[in-house]
Enzyme design. Structure first.
Site, PDB file in Angstrom:
ATOM      1  N   GLY A 284       0.932  -1.335  -0.135  1.00  0.00           N
ATOM      2  CA  GLY A 284      -0.239   0.049  -0.035  1.00  0.00           C
ATOM      3  C   GLY A 284       0.817   1.028   0.019  1.00  0.00           C
ATOM      4  CB  SER A 285       0.222   4.667   1.397  1.00  0.00           C
ATOM      5  OG  SER A 285      -1.196   4.835   0.441  1.00  0.00           O
ATOM      6  CB  THR A 286       4.622   1.842   3.167  1.00  0.00           C
ATOM      7  OG1 THR A 286       4.339   0.662   2.622  1.00  0.00           O
ATOM      8  CG2 THR A 286       3.979   1.898   4.695  1.00  0.00           C
ATOM      9  CB  THR A 594      -2.923   2.194  -0.008  1.00  0.00           C
ATOM     10  OG1 THR A 594      -2.293   2.528  -1.030  1.00  0.00           O
ATOM     11  CG2 THR A 594      -3.468   0.674  -0.445  1.00  0.00           C
TER      12      THR A 594
END
Length: 595
Positions: A284-286, A594
């Site tokens: 996701g956004s990491t 995300t």
């Protein structure tokens, strides 16, 4: 008669003369026994010398069936002492073709004394090392386990088997027909060589804290499991690595609340799997830091470059959303990362292109093992750009359609914290041989991934994420923290009830990074955003780690407390992706958005 007498005399002469040595040797073979002496396995210590695994001599009961005169009587006498079935013992003691059988392995001292008191011919005791883990389940998935034969069966016990096991010895003894050792008989001994010790990079105190925080958070969020890793930014040394299994509602003994809903009957517990190394998930956004840092490195954007960012975007006939509806915004790249905008990141990713995006992902270490040397380490999953579907350039930039381990994702942030230079993670600091000589283990080669300028820009933007973005709950009083939240919907993406992987990864102090950490929760219930469930656990673990390492505060403690509620991070509607074959196909089905 005379002929018979002559034959007897001739035979006697042969026995006393020519065949004397052969018969003497045969008689000696019947009396002499070789006993194998197991080697003591090397110990495993944390970085401060605290025992994590050690071997202690225990008595093992064995028998030479050829010397046992009455197997039935011996079995009846031994059965209550060894807590074994008499019939099974009798069978073991009645095998005349064998000269060594185990009766009971690694018994306690009281049992050993009771066996000695029985004084049964042919039954003896042998010292045999038994593996103990003084700290219980502390770092158990990392350490692994050694079996009853003192052989590593998993974890570092298996990975370093050749170092830890040592070399067995042997003892040769001469026994009389009753099985008793002849005091003046043949006797020799080749001592066993003790295995080498391992000194790990783990810190026992920090490992305990990380496990406790993770246990509490998995239990509080009713997650299926969780993992956490803390690393020294300067060296790549792993200071803590924790894995936890949740307690599912369906387990035996579960109860129901007054409304009839299932409730959990026990708290979360430890697992045998070293999840941060062996389990993969969609980040996701990491993962947005990879997309954005690659675009900065390519000279396409800078932190202040502005984009027109609506709350949705159409790619290949599919609509992708930001986590929350918002008016069309005029956001900088820094704003896009702070707000965890899927739309903004997709726009940046499309500028970058699939070849450069893929190159960046691989440069940061995705798709290959980290080199930590742990058995069963996963490589993760990356799709070759030639197999990208029409929507892959919308999913991959925001962390869907690929799979990573927690350690791989942590390494990305360690690299940025180190000014763009990657360092391989380490679990083993040194070995110590039987003479006490300490040898540091070889360290992997560092290599540059992005420029120092790009890394500096990313650190500044990641600091804003924690100061006033989705990661506010990761703040640590007295320190400036840089990091990123992530919340990725798990497959099946379009069949409720939805499940998510929620994470936070970051480092501190942002001005001069010393420690980095990642926390990942699998399928939390209720609140599911990384900023809500993973970031608070990160904060608690990082606060303890910074104090343990005596890292001086970088800001007044009064102004460090996180305030407010972080914005939500996961968009509502999934967007299926067409195409995709092979093991990664299930990862390219949709992007839930995300944050």
């Amino acid at each position: 008669m005379v002929v018979l007498l002559v034959a007897v005399v001739v035979r006697a002469a042969a026995v006393q003369g020519m065949d004397r040595d052969r018969y003497a040797e045969a008689g000696l073979d019947q009396r002499v026994r070789t006993i194998h002496l197991p080697a003591q396995r090397g110990s495993i210590f944390d970085r401060n010398g605290s025992d994590l695994a050690l071997s202690v001599p225990q008595s093992t009961v064995w028998a030479d069936p050829t010397q046992v005169r009455d197997p039935a009587a011996a079995a009846e006498a031994l059965a209550p002492v060894l807590d074994r079935d008499a019939a099974g013992l009798r069978r073991a003691l009645s095998t005349p073709d064998r000269e060594f059988v185990y009766l009971a392995r690694q018994v306690d001292d009281a049992t050993a004394r009771a066996v000695e008191d029985l004084d049964i011919p042919g039954v003896s005791l042998l010292d045999e090392p038994k593996r103990f883990y003084p700290a219980g389940d502390l770092a158990a998935p990392v350490l692994g386990i050694a079996g009853i034969d003192n052989v590593g069966l998993g974890g570092l016990e298996l990975a370093y088997e050749d170092v830890l096991r040592g070399r067995p010895g042997e003892m040769v003894v001469e026994r009389d027909p009753q099985g008793r050792e002849i005091s003046q008989g043949v006797r020799s001994r080749k001592p066993a060589e003790r295995g080498q010790d391992l000194v790990l990079t783990l810190d026992q105190s920090l490992q305990y804290q990380a496990q406790q925080v993770l246990l509490q958070q998995v239990d509080a969020t009713e997650a299926k499991g969780g993992m956490a890793v803390v690393a020294d930014v300067r060296t790549g040394a792993i200071l803590a690595m924790a894995s936890v299994d949740g307690a599912p509602d369906e387990q035996e003994g579960a109860t129901t609340d007054p409304a009839g809903n299932a409730t959990r009957s026990r708290p979360a517990g430890h697992t045998a799997r070293n999840r941060p190394v062996t389990d993969v998930f969609e980040p996701g956004s990491t993962n947005k830091v990879v997309t954005i840092s690659a675009a900065i490195e390519a000279g396409l954007v800078g932190p202040s470059t502005r984009f027109t960012v609506p709350d949705s975007i159409e790619v290949a006939g599919r609509t992708f959303h930001d986590a929350e509806e918002h008016p069309v915004a005029w956001w900088t790249v820094s704003d896009i990362l702070r707000e965890s905008s899927n739309v903004g990141t997709i726009k940046i990713g499309r500028m970058l292109g699939k070849e450069r995006l893929d190159s960046a992902l691989r440069s940061f270490g995705f798709g290959t093992r980290t080199g930590v040397g742990f058995p069963g380490e996963a490589e993760g999953i990356l799709i070759d750009p030639s197999r990208y579907s029409g929507t892959s350039m919308a999913t991959v930039p925001v962390g869907n359609g690929l799979a990573v381990t927690a350690l791989q994702m942590l390494d990305v942030y360690v690299t940025l914290a180190r000014g763009g230079v990657a360092v391989p993670p380490r679990l083993v600091e040194a070995t110590i041989d039987a003479e006490g000589r300490r040898r540091s283990t070889a360290r992997g080669e560092e290599h540059r991934v992005v420029s120092a300028r790009t890394a500096e820009a990313m650190v500044g933007m990641l600091t804003r994420v924690v100061e006033d973005g989705t990661g506010r709950n990761a703040a640590v009083p007295g320190y400036t923290v840089a990091g990123k939240t992530g919340t990725a919907r798990k497959a099946p993406y379009d069949h409720p009830p939805y499940q998510y992987v929620s994470s936070f990864v970051g480092f501190a102090p942002a001005e001069a990074p010393r420690l980095a950490a990642i926390v990942v929760l699998d399928s939390p219930e209720g609140l599911i955003y990384g900023g809500d469930v993973a970031a608070p656990a990160f904060s608690r673990i990082m606060q303890y780690a910074l104090r343990l390492e005596q890292v001086p505060p970088t800001r007044p403690i009064e102004g460090a407390a996180a305030t407010g509620v972080p914005p939500t991070e996961v968009s509502g509607a999934p967007a299926p992706v067409a195409g995709g074959r092979g093991p990664a196909a299930s990862l390219t089905g949709t992007t839930p958005g995300t944050g």
